[in-house]
Design a protein around this motif. Structure first.
Motif, mmCIF file in Angstrom:
data_model
loop_
_atom_site.group_PDB
_atom_site.id
_atom_site.type_symbol
_atom_site.label_atom_id
_atom_site.label_comp_id
_atom_site.label_asym_id
_atom_site.label_seq_id
_atom_site.Cartn_x
_atom_site.Cartn_y
_atom_site.Cartn_z
ATOM 1 N N THR A 43 53.721 27.990 -55.020
ATOM 2 C CA THR A 43 54.839 27.412 -54.778
ATOM 3 C C THR A 43 56.046 28.738 -54.499
ATOM 4 O OG1 THR A 43 54.500 26.210 -56.386
ATOM 5 C CG2 THR A 43 56.767 26.183 -55.870
ATOM 6 N N ASP A 158 53.129 21.841 -51.168
ATOM 7 C CA ASP A 158 53.384 22.294 -51.875
ATOM 8 C C ASP A 158 52.379 20.962 -52.825
ATOM 9 O OD1 ASP A 158 53.097 23.542 -54.480
ATOM 10 O OD2 ASP A 158 55.679 24.149 -53.932
ATOM 11 N N GLU A 159 51.438 21.318 -53.214
ATOM 12 C CA GLU A 159 50.955 19.947 -54.201
ATOM 13 C C GLU A 159 51.643 18.625 -53.836
ATOM 14 O OE1 GLU A 159 49.654 21.001 -57.825
ATOM 15 O OE2 GLU A 159 50.448 23.091 -57.629
HETATM 16 MG MG LIG Z 1 53.876 25.572 -57.986
#
Ligand SMILES: [Mg+2]
Ligand SMILES: Nc1ncnc2c1ncn2[C@@H]1O[C@H](COP(=O)(O)OP(=O)(O)O)[C@@H](O)[C@H]1O
Lengths: 350, 268
Positions: A43, A158-159
């Motif tokens: 991240t 992000d995910e």
């Molecule tokens: Mg993360």
């Protein structure tokens, strides 16, 4: 046209080094997954590329332009957040139109782009709704549509699927792949889910402890891990690492003798669970079956080799019952030899 | 819903309403019941006749309207200043990590621990010097000092409740920090900010100590009533009391939608 060059990027949070000299080159139109366990810095790296986080050192160059000190809004990229970050006080339509309106697009273009993005993600019928009235999967689609509506040269995610249930995730994964392939968007996709990375990415950057430990195609990362960490993290079940002794350049696995990349000493033979042939006990590596899990398409056998636990995948009808002892013959050219001390790959067997 | 739950629910609502409404009702009875109505016992449900005399006479007392205007000026100004100064402070507390953030938070609260009585004399002296003494503006400043800690802390918790990612998403799609605040944070925080503003208004409207000390002729309504009503007959006092309550109630009623939104009750 936008390739992404991440050059020697470092990030310290106080005394904690979150990123350690990351260098990564994502080609134009390429889909790269940043894969690694939680806390490895994925991240942080993505946010530095986006300009949402300051870097301690290094450069970010996108499409030949050094963006290291350019504010987020001028970097010309789009992002999908893990919690979607869909604006709750705007309708789905306004959410998708947000980026276009900020660019000062005229009404016809806004309408056309919103319609296109909504159709791509199958949310045309939701345009008048507020996000509070949407399910998680629908919100996720809105977030992706909002990002795609501006036709960004670079897309960061992000995910994006981690908050969806398994079935939706599978569906969304296939949709995403098709959409992004068609759009030709350069994409960095953060995930801790190795199946997601394997399925989506052109190349995977495996991260561990703030470093990129391997950057390669999914099949290469899977088949030729450069360390025991990568072999253990990528693939399910994880790669087996069997400790073997080498004498005279030959590694001894039970009744088998295989050429090893070192002359003598102790090495690890990294072998995927499906890379074993089942043979008679005295014709291979003795394997003591402890547990058999029939999984439909295959059977997963867990058992003991010498004093090590390993996993073997077998076709469903050939699995042996728990308590029996059989022999294993590894597929020789798929073995990855690792240094027993450092856990790094030793190069291919001679 | 079964009957028992419905009964408990209704009882609760009645009890809460009664807790608020009965005193107001008695005050109203006193205000409109005339001299006799105040002392009449048992109270009748409705006054025998509504006597507007007390209220009318009260409103005719010299200076009541001026005092009410002063109160509105002081409270309005206090409301504006509390939000104008408190909301940015709240935003900073919510969004930025800076050295001494916790100390800052504590200091904000500490201002409330400082007794106003000690401040009164030096304040009066400096207000006379600056020319703020005996004006609603001076009162507004002091009331702002009283309301500001609450404004900063309440708005800070409002901003904390708005995910940072929403703002970041706005930046990503082309907003400056300020644009992101206006387009995303402010609309989401508005109900809470409105509630905070009303809170500041009501703090100022009800405050009497500082207002009494810092003014002589330009009194706020509370300070003025305190002075004149101590010598008035009881039903005048009730009339004055009712007049003090009504604006707060009306104001809060008008913005109840925002208060409900802040408390997470859907407005239907
Ligand atoms: Mg993360
Ligand atoms: N704002 C921050 N302040 C301090 N440490 C942080 C901050 N953000 C991340 N970290 C640390 O940096 C490391 C990497 O975090 P992160 O990039 O979120 O990992 P990932 O996304 O791979 O799970 C972690 O050890 C985390 O604790």
């Amino acid at each position: 046209m936008a390739d992404i060059q991440i050059e020697r990027v470092r990030k310290d949070f106080g005394a904690v080094r979150a990123l350690d000299e990351i260098t990564l080159h994502v080609a134009d139109g390429e889909f790269v997954a940043l894969l690694g366990p939680s806390g490895c810095g994925k991240t942080t790296l993505l946010r530095i590329v986006a300009g949402l986080e300051t870097r301690t050192a290094g450069r970010i160059v996108i499409g030949g332009r050094d963006l290291s000190d350019v504010p987020t809004r001028n970097r010309g990229l789009a992002m999908v957040f893990q919690n979607y970050a869909v604006f709750p006080h705007m309708t789905v339509y306004e959410n998708i139109a947000f980026g276009l309106r900020m660019q000062g697009a005229d009404t016809t273009r806004v309408q056309a782009q919103v319609k296109r993005a909504a159709e791509l993600l199958h949310i045309e019928m939701l345009l008048d709704r507020y996000p509070a009235k949407l399910s998680g999967g629908q919100r996720q689609r809105v977030a992706v549509a909002r990002a795609l509506a501006v036709e960004p040269p670079v897309l960061l995610m992000d995910e994006p699927l981690s908050n969806l249930d398994a079935l939706l995730r599978l569906e969304m994964r296939a949709d995403l792949k098709a959409i992004l392939q068609e759009a030709g968007t350069t994409t960095i996709y953060v995930t801790h889910d190795q199946t997601e990375a394997m399925g989506l990415a052109d190349r995977i950057a495996v991260m561990h402890g703030g470093r990129i430990v391997q950057f390669d195609t999914p099949m290469a990362v899977y088949g030729r891990p450069q360390s025991t960490f990568v072999g253990g993290f990528v693939g399910s079940p994880p790669m087996n690492f069997i400790k073997v002794d080498v004498t005279g350049g030959q590694a001894k696995l039970g009744a088998l003798s295989l050429p090893a990349p070192v002359a003598s000493g102790s090495v690890l033979a990294g072998i995927r669970a499906e890379d074993f042939a089942l043979v008679e006990r005295d014709k291979g590596l003795p394997f003591n079956v402890l547990v058999v899990e029939p999984l439909g398409s295959h059977a997963l056998m867990t058992g003991r080799v010498a004093d090590q636990i390993i996993r073997v995948v077998a076709p469903p009808d050939t699995a042996h019952a728990a308590g029996t002892e059989i022999g294993l013959a590894p597929v020789q050219q798929r073995i990855v030899w690792m240094d027993a001390g450092s856990g790094t790959a030793l190069g291919r067997s001679a | 819903m079964n009957a028992l739950r419905r009964i408990v629910y209704a009882t609760g609502i009645i009890a809460i309403c009664a807790w608020v409404l009965v005193p107001i009702y008695f005050i109203a009875l006193g205000a409109f019941g005339g001299r006799g109505g105040v002392f009449a016992w048992p109270k009748t449900g409705l006054p025998d006749r509504v006597l507007l005399g007390a209220m009318q006479r009260f409103l005719e007392i010299e200076g009541v309207w001026e005092a009410a205007l002063n109160s509105v000026i002081a409270a309005g100004l206090c409301m504006l200043l509390s939000i104008a100064l408190g909301a940015p402070a709240g935003y900073a507390l919510a969004r930025f990590r800076f050295r001494g953030a916790n100390l800052y938070r504590l200091l904000i609260l500490m201002t409330r621990a400082f007794p106003l009585a000690i401040l009164a004399l030096p304040l009066t002296v400096s207000f006379i010097r600056i020319g703020l003494y005996d004006t609603p503006y001076g009162v507004a400043l002091i009331h702002t000092a009283l309301a500001l800690p609450f404004a900063a802390l309440i708005t800070s918790s409002l901003f904390v409740g708005i995910p940072r990612e929403l703002e970041e998403a706005a930046w990503i799609f082309g907003c400056t920090r300020w644009q992101a605040f206006l387009k995303v944070v402010l609309p989401l925080a508005l109900p809470g900010i409105a509630a905070t503003a009303i809170f500041a208004f009501v703090i100022s409207w009800n405050e009497v100590f500082a207002a009494s000390i810092l003014t002589v002729r330009e009194r706020t309504l509370t300070a003025y009533l305190l002075k004149i009503l101590s010598e008035s007959p009881l039903h005048y006092r009730f009339a004055g009391g009712l007049l003090l309550i009504v604006p707060s109630v009306v104001f809060i009623f008008a913005v109840r939608k925002y208060l409900f939104a802040m408390w997470g009750i859907a407005n239907r």
